[in-house]
Design a protein around this motif. Structure first.
Motif, PDB file in Angstrom:
ATOM      1  N   GLU A  48       0.836  -1.210   0.000  1.00 23.85           N
ATOM      2  CA  GLU A  48       0.000   0.000   0.000  1.00 23.85           C
ATOM      3  C   GLU A  48       0.868   1.256   0.000  1.00 23.85           C
ATOM      4  O   GLU A  48       0.539   2.251  -0.661  1.00 23.85           O
ATOM      5  CB  GLU A  48      -0.927   0.005   1.218  1.00 23.85           C
ATOM      6  CG  GLU A  48      -1.983  -1.087   1.204  1.00 23.85           C
ATOM      7  CD  GLU A  48      -1.524  -2.354   1.902  1.00 23.85           C
ATOM      8  OE1 GLU A  48      -0.295  -2.617   1.894  1.00 23.85           O
ATOM      9  OE2 GLU A  48      -2.377  -3.074   2.436  1.00 23.85           O
ATOM     10  N   ALA A  49       1.985   1.205   0.735  1.00 24.00           N
ATOM     11  CA  ALA A  49       2.902   2.344   0.764  1.00 24.00           C
ATOM     12  C   ALA A  49       3.472   2.610  -0.617  1.00 24.00           C
ATOM     13  O   ALA A  49       3.581   3.770  -1.046  1.00 24.00           O
ATOM     14  CB  ALA A  49       4.034   2.083   1.761  1.00 24.00           C
ATOM     15  N   SER A  50       3.828   1.549  -1.342  1.00 20.89           N
ATOM     16  CA  SER A  50       4.362   1.701  -2.696  1.00 20.89           C
ATOM     17  C   SER A  50       3.386   2.462  -3.587  1.00 20.89           C
ATOM     18  O   SER A  50       3.789   3.335  -4.376  1.00 20.89           O
ATOM     19  CB  SER A  50       4.639   0.326  -3.316  1.00 20.89           C
ATOM     20  OG  SER A  50       5.613  -0.365  -2.593  1.00 20.89           O
ATOM     21  N   ILE A  51       2.133   2.135  -3.469  1.00 19.08           N
ATOM     22  CA  ILE A  51       1.108   2.801  -4.285  1.00 19.08           C
ATOM     23  C   ILE A  51       1.081   4.299  -3.994  1.00 19.08           C
ATOM     24  O   ILE A  51       1.008   5.128  -4.914  1.00 19.08           O
ATOM     25  CB  ILE A  51      -0.277   2.171  -4.019  1.00 19.08           C
ATOM     26  CG1 ILE A  51      -0.287   0.719  -4.537  1.00 19.08           C
ATOM     27  CG2 ILE A  51      -1.379   2.994  -4.681  1.00 19.08           C
ATOM     28  CD1 ILE A  51      -1.516  -0.064  -4.118  1.00 19.08           C
ATOM     29  N   GLU A  52       1.173   4.650  -2.706  1.00 22.73           N
ATOM     30  CA  GLU A  52       1.147   6.075  -2.346  1.00 22.73           C
ATOM     31  C   GLU A  52       2.375   6.807  -2.864  1.00 22.73           C
ATOM     32  O   GLU A  52       2.274   7.929  -3.384  1.00 22.73           O
ATOM     33  CB  GLU A  52       1.053   6.219  -0.813  1.00 22.73           C
ATOM     34  CG  GLU A  52      -0.266   5.788  -0.217  1.00 22.73           C
ATOM     35  CD  GLU A  52      -1.440   6.582  -0.738  1.00 22.73           C
ATOM     36  OE1 GLU A  52      -2.509   5.991  -0.968  1.00 22.73           O
ATOM     37  OE2 GLU A  52      -1.282   7.817  -0.928  1.00 22.73           O
ATOM     38  N   PHE A  53       3.537   6.189  -2.759  1.00 26.15           N
ATOM     39  CA  PHE A  53       4.750   6.847  -3.256  1.00 26.15           C
ATOM     40  C   PHE A  53       4.702   7.013  -4.774  1.00 26.15           C
ATOM     41  O   PHE A  53       5.155   8.035  -5.315  1.00 26.15           O
ATOM     42  CB  PHE A  53       5.994   6.046  -2.846  1.00 26.15           C
ATOM     43  CG  PHE A  53       6.260   6.058  -1.370  1.00 26.15           C
ATOM     44  CD1 PHE A  53       6.433   4.868  -0.669  1.00 26.15           C
ATOM     45  CD2 PHE A  53       6.349   7.256  -0.665  1.00 26.15           C
ATOM     46  CE1 PHE A  53       6.682   4.876   0.692  1.00 26.15           C
ATOM     47  CE2 PHE A  53       6.606   7.273   0.700  1.00 26.15           C
ATOM     48  CZ  PHE A  53       6.760   6.080   1.385  1.00 26.15           C
ATOM     49  N   ASN A  72      12.479   2.544   0.039  1.00 26.11           N
ATOM     50  CA  ASN A  72      12.277   1.899   1.337  1.00 26.11           C
ATOM     51  C   ASN A  72      11.214   0.810   1.256  1.00 26.11           C
ATOM     52  O   ASN A  72      11.354  -0.259   1.869  1.00 26.11           O
ATOM     53  CB  ASN A  72      11.863   2.932   2.385  1.00 26.11           C
ATOM     54  CG  ASN A  72      12.983   3.883   2.732  1.00 26.11           C
ATOM     55  OD1 ASN A  72      14.156   3.571   2.529  1.00 26.11           O
ATOM     56  ND2 ASN A  72      12.647   5.050   3.255  1.00 26.11           N
ATOM     57  N   ALA A  73      10.153   1.081   0.488  1.00 25.46           N
ATOM     58  CA  ALA A  73       9.093   0.083   0.327  1.00 25.46           C
ATOM     59  C   ALA A  73       9.620  -1.170  -0.381  1.00 25.46           C
ATOM     60  O   ALA A  73       9.302  -2.304   0.000  1.00 25.46           O
ATOM     61  CB  ALA A  73       7.923   0.686  -0.448  1.00 25.46           C
ATOM     62  N   TYR A  74      10.446  -0.969  -1.395  1.00 23.50           N
ATOM     63  CA  TYR A  74      11.010  -2.127  -2.103  1.00 23.50           C
ATOM     64  C   TYR A  74      11.955  -2.920  -1.201  1.00 23.50           C
ATOM     65  O   TYR A  74      12.033  -4.157  -1.307  1.00 23.50           O
ATOM     66  CB  TYR A  74      11.716  -1.674  -3.369  1.00 23.50           C
ATOM     67  CG  TYR A  74      10.778  -1.430  -4.527  1.00 23.50           C
ATOM     68  CD1 TYR A  74      10.747  -0.208  -5.184  1.00 23.50           C
ATOM     69  CD2 TYR A  74       9.926  -2.429  -4.959  1.00 23.50           C
ATOM     70  CE1 TYR A  74       9.884   0.017  -6.253  1.00 23.50           C
ATOM     71  CE2 TYR A  74       9.051  -2.214  -6.019  1.00 23.50           C
ATOM     72  CZ  TYR A  74       9.029  -0.999  -6.658  1.00 23.50           C
ATOM     73  OH  TYR A  74       8.168  -0.793  -7.702  1.00 23.50           O
ATOM     74  N   VAL A  75      12.674  -2.244  -0.326  1.00 25.37           N
ATOM     75  CA  VAL A  75      13.529  -2.970   0.631  1.00 25.37           C
ATOM     76  C   VAL A  75      12.663  -3.848   1.524  1.00 25.37           C
ATOM     77  O   VAL A  75      12.996  -5.014   1.785  1.00 25.37           O
ATOM     78  CB  VAL A  75      14.369  -1.992   1.474  1.00 25.37           C
ATOM     79  CG1 VAL A  75      15.009  -2.712   2.658  1.00 25.37           C
ATOM     80  CG2 VAL A  75      15.455  -1.354   0.617  1.00 25.37           C
TER      81      VAL A  75
END
Length: 410
Positions: A48-53, A72-75
């Motif tokens: 969900e964080a990836s989508i926001e970024f 950071n999300a990919y990590v």
């Protein structure tokens, strides 16, 4: 029709402010998406964080924080190669983005240095010798391989190209700290890094460690305090507070600091390991074994925890079990000299002179290779003197090398 067209192109002065207004609104929305993404990431919701970024990047393609957040999300999702791409993009947009440099180095370390990756970075440096990031990347790889002098060379070349980059001073300081060059090298370099970037928590922490290793407790405590002011959840500060109290035999105070560290970071290996040392000093061996095994559950290659397990069985007189545990230490680290010495003691006590002699010779060769000196009495050697055992068992303060594991010295 002509009238309509004329009406559309009238008063262009009102159109330009409108466009600017839309741009500012878009920028604000982008930052909102970044904030939402960071909150989701803290909650462990990486997807969900990836989508926001990504939404933030759509709104403002020049927002470095959005690419950093996506990295950071990919990590979190263990998509490390993708994380590298977005950390690099964040640095491209903001060359002074120190946290992005730091995370990029951490990600390189986690990826590991396969030969093809090293060749790629070496070729980049050869083709573009004025590329600061290429020099830093190569330095990190050298450092990962314990080739500290080569790493220093690359960092110094990078510094010539970008003398105001705090990250370069930080990496150089870490390298010199790894070489135990504190007063003349690591401390001045950390101070310069902090001058350029006062809010870098790792720089303050490492400066504290360098001061401590230089026997300057007052300045060390000052830097630990600054570290916590910047980052109240810096668990390793509490681990070091515990170690300071452990050295003074203030066991209750030490345990309270270790528990605080574990409250912040339940996977803090050093906190478990040092709790095990406290219990060992108190002769609460079952509890000591439990704490060391917790450390090994988190990192099965934590040689110091495995070594202390062997020492406990050694002290309890369970010599056959102690031999097996020392064997496990040497499976983790073939040059762990004290494991050879202590195992040699046991073989000698059991009358196995050839095995004891072999272990003593190996111990002596390793110590001489590491220090250039003949082996001294560094191991426990079966002494019942608790003061001597304490000097032997308490670990020294850890050295940070770009946040690598297994860099703790006893």
């Amino acid at each position: 029709m002509l009238t309509k067209i004329k009406n559309k192109i009238k008063k262009p002065g009102f159109l330009i402010p409108l466009v600017l207004l839309v741009a500012f609104i878009g920028c604000g929305k982008a930052k909102t998406h970044v904030e939402v993404g960071q909150t989701l990431l803290e909650q462990g919701k990486a997807e969900e964080a990836s989508i926001e970024f990504k939404k933030a990047i759509e709104k403002d393609p020049n927002l470095a924080e959005a690419y950093f957040g996506l990295g950071n999300a990919y990590v979190k999702k263990q998509m490390l190669e993708e994380a590298v791409i977005y950390y690099r993009k964040a640095i491209d947009l903001n060359p002074k983005f120190v946290e992005a440099y730091k995370r990029l180095s951490e990600t390189f370390i986690e990826i590991g240095p396969p030969e093809s990756e090293f060749d790629k970075r070496m070729r980049t440096v050869e083709e573009t010798p004025d590329n600061v990031m290429a020099r830093i990347d190569l330095g990190v790889f050298y450092h990962k391989w314990d080739n500290t002098l080569q790493a220093i060379d690359e960092y110094e070349e990078a510094m010539k190209l970008d003398p105001d980059n705090p990250f370069i001073y930080y990496n150089l300081a870490v390298a010199y700290q790894d070489m135990a060059l504190y007063e003349d090298k690591s401390i001045p370099l950390y101070l310069k890094s902090i001058e350029l970037n006062p809010d870098h928590d790792n720089a303050h922490y490492n400066l504290a460690v360098s001061y401590l290793k230089s026997n300057n407790l007052e300045k060390a405590m000052g830097e630990y305090k600054k570290t916590l002011e910047i980052n109240p959840k810096y668990a390793d500060v509490y681990v070091d507070y515990g170690m300071i109290n452990l050295r003074e035999k203030k066991f209750e105070e030490a345990m309270s600091y270790y528990d605080k560290a574990l409250e912040i970071d339940p996977n803090n290996i050093e906190a478990y390991y040092q709790k095990g040392i406290v219990y060992a000093f108190q002769e609460k061996y079952d509890k000591a074994l439990k704490e060391n095994r917790k450390a090994l559950e988190i990192n099965p290659k934590h040689a110091n925890s495995q070594f202390n397990i062997a020492v406990i069985y050694h002290k309890k007189g369970d010599l056959e079990r102690a031999i097996r545990e020392y064997d496990l230490v040497l499976e983790i680290d073939r040059i762990y000299q004290d494991a050879y010495y202590n195992r040699g003691q046991i073989y000698a006590a059991l009358g196995n002179t050839p095995q004891a002699y072999g272990d003593y010779i190996t111990y002596s060769k390793i110590v001489k290779a590491k220090t250039g000196k003949e082996a001294a009495a560094l191991a426990m050697r079966g002494q019942e003197d608790k003061e001597a055992i304490q000097r032997y068992m308490i670990p020294s303060f850890k050295d940070w090398v770009l946040e690598q594991e297994d860099m703790f010295q006893r």
